[in-house]
Design a protein around this motif. Sequence first.
Motif, mmCIF file in Angstrom:
data_model
loop_
_atom_site.group_PDB
_atom_site.id
_atom_site.type_symbol
_atom_site.label_atom_id
_atom_site.label_comp_id
_atom_site.label_asym_id
_atom_site.label_seq_id
_atom_site.Cartn_x
_atom_site.Cartn_y
_atom_site.Cartn_z
ATOM 1 N N LEU A 33 58.363 -8.270 -32.370
ATOM 2 C CA LEU A 33 57.278 -9.198 -32.912
ATOM 3 C C LEU A 33 57.599 -9.806 -34.333
ATOM 4 O O LEU A 33 58.255 -9.106 -35.191
ATOM 5 C CB LEU A 33 55.962 -8.436 -33.117
ATOM 6 C CG LEU A 33 55.376 -7.950 -31.579
ATOM 7 C CD1 LEU A 33 54.119 -7.197 -31.793
ATOM 8 C CD2 LEU A 33 55.122 -9.169 -30.579
ATOM 9 N N LYS A 34 57.253 -11.026 -34.548
ATOM 10 C CA LYS A 34 57.543 -11.530 -35.931
ATOM 11 C C LYS A 34 56.210 -11.353 -36.687
ATOM 12 O O LYS A 34 55.059 -11.438 -36.142
ATOM 13 C CB LYS A 34 57.765 -13.068 -35.720
ATOM 14 C CG LYS A 34 58.935 -13.460 -34.998
ATOM 15 C CD LYS A 34 58.925 -15.033 -34.913
ATOM 16 C CE LYS A 34 60.304 -15.418 -34.228
ATOM 17 N NZ LYS A 34 60.380 -16.908 -34.238
ATOM 18 N N PRO A 35 56.329 -10.770 -37.983
ATOM 19 C CA PRO A 35 55.193 -10.468 -38.728
ATOM 20 C C PRO A 35 54.292 -11.996 -39.241
ATOM 21 O O PRO A 35 54.862 -12.813 -39.091
ATOM 22 C CB PRO A 35 55.981 -10.145 -40.106
ATOM 23 C CG PRO A 35 57.201 -9.718 -39.666
ATOM 24 C CD PRO A 35 57.568 -10.633 -38.774
ATOM 25 N N ASN A 36 52.867 -11.665 -39.122
ATOM 26 C CA ASN A 36 52.014 -12.575 -39.132
ATOM 27 C C ASN A 36 50.939 -12.230 -40.250
ATOM 28 O O ASN A 36 50.181 -11.125 -39.903
ATOM 29 C CB ASN A 36 51.586 -13.240 -37.959
ATOM 30 C CG ASN A 36 50.526 -14.430 -38.094
ATOM 31 O OD1 ASN A 36 50.098 -14.474 -39.352
ATOM 32 N ND2 ASN A 36 50.135 -15.302 -37.258
ATOM 33 N N ASP A 37 51.094 -12.770 -41.630
ATOM 34 C CA ASP A 37 50.130 -12.380 -42.709
ATOM 35 C C ASP A 37 49.163 -13.220 -42.957
ATOM 36 O O ASP A 37 48.283 -13.073 -43.830
ATOM 37 C CB ASP A 37 51.165 -12.038 -43.862
ATOM 38 C CG ASP A 37 51.662 -13.149 -44.588
ATOM 39 O OD1 ASP A 37 51.624 -14.374 -43.836
ATOM 40 O OD2 ASP A 37 52.140 -13.531 -45.602
ATOM 41 N N THR A 38 48.756 -14.078 -41.937
ATOM 42 C CA THR A 38 47.589 -14.917 -42.204
ATOM 43 C C THR A 38 46.395 -14.325 -42.440
ATOM 44 O O THR A 38 45.424 -14.729 -43.465
ATOM 45 C CB THR A 38 47.699 -15.755 -41.007
ATOM 46 O OG1 THR A 38 48.804 -16.295 -40.616
ATOM 47 C CG2 THR A 38 46.622 -16.812 -40.913
ATOM 48 N N THR A 39 45.991 -13.083 -41.846
ATOM 49 C CA THR A 39 44.875 -12.471 -41.882
ATOM 50 C C THR A 39 44.901 -11.862 -43.278
ATOM 51 O O THR A 39 43.716 -11.958 -44.035
ATOM 52 C CB THR A 39 44.596 -11.185 -40.982
ATOM 53 O OG1 THR A 39 44.576 -11.940 -39.514
ATOM 54 C CG2 THR A 39 43.394 -10.482 -41.195
#
Length: 226
Positions: A33-39
């Motif tokens: 999975l690709k990291p997603n720091d939106t939250t």
Amino acid sequence: MVRIDARRVTVAGKQTFGCINMAEFLPELAKELKPNDTTWQAFQRTYVGPGKVPSNGKDEPLKGKILYSHLQDWLHDDVTLLTDTGDAQFNAMKLKLPEQAGFEVQLQYGSIGWSVGATLGYAVGRPKTRMLSLIGDGSFQVTAQAMSTMIRVGISPLVLLINNSGYVIEEEIHSGPYNQISDWNYTAVVEGMAGTRKNLFTAKVRTEAELISTLKAVRSEEHSCK
């Protein structure tokens, strides 16, 4: 959809793979999975730590976390905080209410626009309670006409209309041009509803200094507030 149970994985409700240990599967899945720091970024924009009072530059546009830190100081036992679905709701839930203060939010259906009519009903039903309503521009445009009745019957909630140019919560879920709305002149709209009545106070807030002066003004008993 992938369903992960303790010892099996089901893909799209059709294929099931057994003898797969969840504790071993999840670390391998994480590698793909690709990291997603939106939250995390959204949290950082609004979070104010205990005892920490940030401040804006003199003419810097008002930030969300600055707004809510000042609202925290404004809350007291006689206030009921009412918030609409979306960005305002999630930020308001981080505020620490005094013991006797109230909190109203529409969680069951997440109905956009609920808060304007709810503010009217609550304020009429509990006239001794000071209402503080946090309403987004998109929500307001759905049920704005309830403001006319508030003015006519003489109730005085403090309505903070958070203008972020559209249905931001919907944009986060599914981006598209249908989440954009016209940028009303909101104070002029409500002033038009007042007609010749004088029981209304409006202000536009763009900076922290303007927020401070506006909150100071609405504390005065001279004003019925928008």
